[in-house]
Design an enzyme around this catalytic site. Sequence first.
Site, PDB file in Angstrom:
ATOM      1  CG  ASN A 178      -1.519   1.364   1.475  1.00  0.00           C
ATOM      2  OD1 ASN A 178      -2.421   1.801   0.771  1.00  0.00           O
ATOM      3  ND2 ASN A 178      -0.971   2.083   2.457  1.00  0.00           N
ATOM      4  CE1 TYR A 228       1.048   8.079  -6.625  1.00  0.00           C
ATOM      5  CE2 TYR A 228      -0.670   8.699  -8.193  1.00  0.00           C
ATOM      6  CZ  TYR A 228      -0.272   8.016  -7.060  1.00  0.00           C
ATOM      7  OH  TYR A 228      -1.187   7.264  -6.347  1.00  0.00           O
ATOM      8  CE  LYS A 285       0.706   4.496  -6.805  1.00  0.00           C
ATOM      9  NZ  LYS A 285       0.630   3.474  -5.757  1.00  0.00           N
ATOM     10  CB  THR A 288      -5.354   9.995   2.040  1.00  0.00           C
ATOM     11  OG1 THR A 288      -4.690  10.216   0.785  1.00  0.00           O
ATOM     12  CG2 THR A 288      -6.299   8.813   1.918  1.00  0.00           C
TER      13      THR A 288
HETATM   14  N1  LIG Z   1      -5.162   9.285  -2.028  1.00  0.00           N
HETATM   15  C1  LIG Z   1      -5.439   9.040  -3.290  1.00  0.00           C
HETATM   16  O1  LIG Z   1      -6.150   9.821  -3.956  1.00  0.00           O
HETATM   17  C2  LIG Z   1      -4.924   7.791  -3.963  1.00  0.00           C
HETATM   18  C3  LIG Z   1      -5.479   7.437  -5.188  1.00  0.00           C
HETATM   19  C4  LIG Z   1      -5.016   6.304  -5.830  1.00  0.00           C
HETATM   20  C5  LIG Z   1      -4.034   5.531  -5.253  1.00  0.00           C
HETATM   21  N2  LIG Z   1      -3.505   5.888  -4.059  1.00  0.00           N
HETATM   22  C6  LIG Z   1      -2.471   5.031  -3.497  1.00  0.00           C
HETATM   23  O2  LIG Z   1      -2.896   4.506  -2.265  1.00  0.00           O
HETATM   24  C7  LIG Z   1      -1.768   4.214  -1.431  1.00  0.00           C
HETATM   25  C8  LIG Z   1      -1.976   4.860  -0.068  1.00  0.00           C
HETATM   26  O3  LIG Z   1      -1.984   6.276  -0.255  1.00  0.00           O
HETATM   27  P1  LIG Z   1      -2.750   7.284   0.717  1.00  0.00           P
HETATM   28  O4  LIG Z   1      -3.668   8.069  -0.101  1.00  0.00           O
HETATM   29  O5  LIG Z   1      -3.244   6.566   1.916  1.00  0.00           O
HETATM   30  O6  LIG Z   1      -1.524   8.253   1.057  1.00  0.00           O
HETATM   31  P2  LIG Z   1      -0.814   8.700   2.399  1.00  0.00           P
HETATM   32  O7  LIG Z   1      -1.816   9.002   3.452  1.00  0.00           O
HETATM   33  O8  LIG Z   1       0.154   9.744   1.977  1.00  0.00           O
HETATM   34  O9  LIG Z   1      -0.040   7.375   2.824  1.00  0.00           O
HETATM   35  C9  LIG Z   1       1.087   6.934   2.140  1.00  0.00           C
HETATM   36  C10 LIG Z   1       1.752   5.909   3.030  1.00  0.00           C
HETATM   37  O10 LIG Z   1       2.916   5.408   2.355  1.00  0.00           O
HETATM   38  C11 LIG Z   1       3.956   5.422   3.304  1.00  0.00           C
HETATM   39  N3  LIG Z   1       5.292   5.458   2.716  1.00  0.00           N
HETATM   40  C12 LIG Z   1       5.850   6.392   1.897  1.00  0.00           C
HETATM   41  N4  LIG Z   1       7.126   6.090   1.650  1.00  0.00           N
HETATM   42  C13 LIG Z   1       7.398   4.920   2.324  1.00  0.00           C
HETATM   43  C14 LIG Z   1       8.535   4.104   2.472  1.00  0.00           C
HETATM   44  N5  LIG Z   1       9.695   4.398   1.884  1.00  0.00           N
HETATM   45  N6  LIG Z   1       8.422   2.978   3.226  1.00  0.00           N
HETATM   46  C15 LIG Z   1       7.267   2.657   3.834  1.00  0.00           C
HETATM   47  N7  LIG Z   1       6.153   3.400   3.740  1.00  0.00           N
HETATM   48  C16 LIG Z   1       6.216   4.523   3.000  1.00  0.00           C
HETATM   49  C17 LIG Z   1       3.709   6.663   4.133  1.00  0.00           C
HETATM   50  O11 LIG Z   1       4.468   6.633   5.325  1.00  0.00           O
HETATM   51  P3  LIG Z   1       5.202   7.960   5.893  1.00  0.00           P
HETATM   52  O12 LIG Z   1       4.156   8.680   6.707  1.00  0.00           O
HETATM   53  O13 LIG Z   1       6.332   7.421   6.697  1.00  0.00           O
HETATM   54  O14 LIG Z   1       5.661   8.765   4.697  1.00  0.00           O
HETATM   55  C18 LIG Z   1       2.213   6.509   4.346  1.00  0.00           C
HETATM   56  O15 LIG Z   1       1.938   5.601   5.381  1.00  0.00           O
HETATM   57  C19 LIG Z   1      -0.555   4.738  -2.194  1.00  0.00           C
HETATM   58  O16 LIG Z   1       0.063   3.683  -2.892  1.00  0.00           O
HETATM   59  C20 LIG Z   1      -1.156   5.723  -3.175  1.00  0.00           C
HETATM   60  O17 LIG Z   1      -0.343   5.922  -4.302  1.00  0.00           O
HETATM   61  C21 LIG Z   1      -3.939   6.996  -3.389  1.00  0.00           C
END
Ligand SMILES: NC(=O)c1ccc[n+]([C@@H]2O[C@H](COP(=O)([O-])OP(=O)(O)OC[C@H]3O[C@@H](n4cnc5c(N)ncnc54)[C@H](OP(=O)(O)O)[C@@H]3O)[C@@H](O)[C@H]2O)c1
Length: 246
Positions: free
Chosen positions: A88, A152, A156, A187
């Site tokens: 994730n 980004y 992906k 988020t």
């Molecule tokens: N939000 C959206 O609109 C959206 C849409 C499509 C897909 N996604 C995908 O969904 C997933 C979760 O995203 P989210 O929206 O929940 O974002 P988020 O709240 O920014 O969470 C991202 C997470 O990834 C962790 N992370 C980043 N770099 C890391 C590393 N080197 N090692 C371990 N963990 C790491 C962060 O930890 P830290 O706090 O330590 O940085 C955080 O826990 C991601 O893959 C994102 O690309 C999100």
Amino acid sequence: MTRFEIQNTVALVTGTNKPRGIGRAIVEELLAAGAAKVYATARSKAQLQDLVDRHGDRVVAIELDVTDPASIRAAVVAAPDVALLVNNSGLAVMADGLGDVDGARREMDVNYFGPMQLTNAFAPVLAQNGGGAVVNTLSIASHVNFATLVTYSASKAAAHSLTMAQRRELAAQGTRVIGVYPGPIDTEMAKDVPMEKVPADTVGRALVEALRNGVEDVFPDPTAQGLYGQWRDDPKAVERAMASAS
Ligand SMILES: NC(=O)c1ccc[n+]([C@@H]2O[C@H](COP(=O)([O-])OP(=O)(O)OC[C@H]3O[C@@H](n4cnc5c(N)ncnc54)[C@H](OP(=O)(O)O)[C@@H]3O)[C@@H](O)[C@H]2O)c1
């Protein structure tokens, strides 16, 4: 794809520290669906204490940086009973134009090499535990390049391609591979994305349903479903529409 039994399973989820994040929502939904134990991982273990306090020994907090091979090796040793790996963790650098190489490398490290290394490392563990499943949290941006998330989207897309390879190669050991393709989710990552967003638990619930029903490509929210439908019908029309919107 065959159904995945969540009841009594043991999962590991990366990037679970953000209170409003998708990783945290996935942990909560897996536990609500009857998972026996979830290894909740994050770069800072201290940020997972509230999850442990809430769920007791059903949540085991592990420190894990998905870009660090030593950290990944330690996670494999600490979590030998994992049957469901959820990649994730993600990084989004706002970048327009032709993109910035430094930002793109950091995104590739987390969004592409991260799930690759985790899956390679845990594949033997999953095999030992009956095959299990890998979930990659991708994005609708795997299919469509967004003008403010140029690199980004590319990262992906790369992870989407790798997901297909993992599905093909891990089938022989009985490991199912699921791709999740959300649109804008409310988020921290998407705080500057000026689009309508849905809460992270929408993704967690859609994943649980997909595992239960044997679905391998998951589009959890209306934006993802709509854009994917348009892309499937006419990918060039979507590309032109994204170009004229920028
Ligand atoms: N939000 C959206 O609109 C959206 C849409 C499509 C897909 N996604 C995908 O969904 C997933 C979760 O995203 P989210 O929206 O929940 O974002 P988020 O709240 O920014 O969470 C991202 C997470 O990834 C962790 N992370 C980043 N770099 C890391 C590393 N080197 N090692 C371990 N963990 C790491 C962060 O930890 P830290 O706090 O330590 O940085 C955080 O826990 C991601 O893959 C994102 O690309 C999100």
